[in-house]
Design a protein around this motif. Structure first.
Motif, PDB file in Angstrom:
ATOM      1  N   GLU A 219      -6.220   5.683  -2.281  1.00 43.86           N
ATOM      2  CA  GLU A 219      -5.462   6.801  -2.851  1.00 43.86           C
ATOM      3  C   GLU A 219      -6.324   8.053  -2.941  1.00 43.86           C
ATOM      4  O   GLU A 219      -5.944   9.133  -2.486  1.00 43.86           O
ATOM      5  CB  GLU A 219      -4.980   6.463  -4.264  1.00 43.86           C
TER       6      GLU A 219
ATOM      7  N   THR B  75      -3.366  -6.818   2.552  1.00 43.83           N
ATOM      8  CA  THR B  75      -2.319  -6.062   1.851  1.00 43.83           C
ATOM      9  C   THR B  75      -1.024  -6.848   1.681  1.00 43.83           C
ATOM     10  O   THR B  75      -0.126  -6.418   0.951  1.00 43.83           O
ATOM     11  CB  THR B  75      -2.025  -4.729   2.561  1.00 43.83           C
TER      12      THR B  75
ATOM     13  N   THR C  53       2.152   2.331  -3.367  1.00 45.80           N
ATOM     14  CA  THR C  53       1.134   2.987  -4.182  1.00 45.80           C
ATOM     15  C   THR C  53       0.904   4.426  -3.733  1.00 45.80           C
ATOM     16  O   THR C  53       0.832   5.340  -4.553  1.00 45.80           O
ATOM     17  CB  THR C  53      -0.190   2.200  -4.098  1.00 45.80           C
TER      18      THR C  53
ATOM     19  N   THR D  40       0.840  -1.204   0.000  1.00 44.90           N
ATOM     20  CA  THR D  40       0.000   0.000   0.000  1.00 44.90           C
ATOM     21  C   THR D  40       0.870   1.246   0.000  1.00 44.90           C
ATOM     22  O   THR D  40       0.601   2.209  -0.726  1.00 44.90           O
ATOM     23  CB  THR D  40      -0.918   0.010   1.232  1.00 44.90           C
TER      24      THR D  40
ATOM     25  N   TYR E 216      -6.651  -0.295  -3.692  1.00 46.80           N
ATOM     26  CA  TYR E 216      -5.724   0.836  -3.655  1.00 46.80           C
ATOM     27  C   TYR E 216      -6.292   2.094  -4.317  1.00 46.80           C
ATOM     28  O   TYR E 216      -5.999   3.211  -3.881  1.00 46.80           O
ATOM     29  CB  TYR E 216      -4.398   0.461  -4.320  1.00 46.80           C
TER      30      TYR E 216
END
Length: 260
Positions: free
Chosen positions: A213, A186, A23, A20, A209
């Motif tokens: 985000e 994750t 990203t 994570t 994700y």
């Protein structure tokens, strides 16, 4: 301005949340991040919910000592078991949690969806209610994966064990027309290509994700916490298993992932 320049905390039960973190760091390049992995107590997915909450509090307090401005719970198990209580406990700070992207797969029109997650995430009412909500729109296979996060904690060294366990877990689904894979832990994106290959290659994979985000950026912007400039992004790693080898593993997973 001081709050705006503070780092974002990312917390996981172990190394999984680094997927994570990778990203988020890419999507928010002006932000600095501090990652805390509770590897000494990993994984959370086979622990009681109240224990997951207490471990999460301990980890978050370590990050708060570093002056973080927001927290991302990069652990599906901790999100499902403890997020509401954590939000109540820390009302002064935005707290976001990653969740299985089942809705995203259903909205995309997928009809045969395999959800892989920890036993605790699969058993929680939040996931069970969501799966029941979509049962008329898609066939949903809920697969608890005990031991998988444990093996991923080993990094590349754990690949033989990971492959063997995946063979056992996925065997009942190899003949089914699965068109979507939801990774509800994750840790699992580190081995998503291996899972896809064992399921037959071409399959749409959903990690959650995209949602985290967008929501993190939204929360920071609405609270005037977005950092506007940063010459060099910094990523700091912390672990409850505070050894040079563990921190080196974190850095390697962030830089390279699990390499076959």
């Amino acid at each position: 301005m001081e709050d705006r320049n503070a780092p974002i905390g990312v917390f996981d039960s172990g190394v999984g949340g680094i997927s994570t973190l990778r990203t988020l760091a890419k999507s928010l390049p002006k932000e600095n991040f501090i990652f805390y992995g509770d590897s000494a107590n990993a994984p959370y997915g086979e622990r009681p919910a109240d224990q997951v909450y207490q471990l999460s509090v301990t980890a978050i307090n370590q990050l708060r000592k570093q002056g973080i401005k927001a927290l991302v719970i990069a652990c599906n198990t901790a999100t499902s078991a403890a997020k509401p209580q954590l939000i109540s406990r820390y009302p002064d700070m935005p707290i976001l949690g990653i969740e299985p992207a089942l809705k995203q797969a259903v909205d995309a029109g997928k009809k045969h969806i395999l959800v892989m997650a920890t036993p605790l995430t699969i058993s929680r009412p939040k996931y069970q209610n969501q799966a029941a909500k979509f049962k008329d729109q898609a066939t949903i296979y809920s697969l608890p994966c005990p031991g998988l996060a444990d093996r991923i904690e080993l990094g590349t060294a754990g690949l033989p064990q990971i492959s063997s366990l995946l063979d056992q877990l996925l065997a009942p689904y190899l003949g089914k027309p699965i068109d979507a894979l939801v990774l509800g832990c994750t840790h699992y994106p580190f081995v998503k290509d291996i899972i896809a290959e064992k399921l037959g290659g071409q399959i749409e994979i959903y990690t959650g994700y995209d949602g985290i985000e967008r929501y993190l950026e939204y929360q920071l912007r609405t609270k005037s916490l977005l950092r506007t400039e940063n010459q060099k992004q910094t990523i700091q790693f912390m672990s409850s298993r505070d050894t040079p080898a563990e921190l080196a593993l974190y850095q390697d997973l962030f830089d390279h992932g699990i390499q076959r």
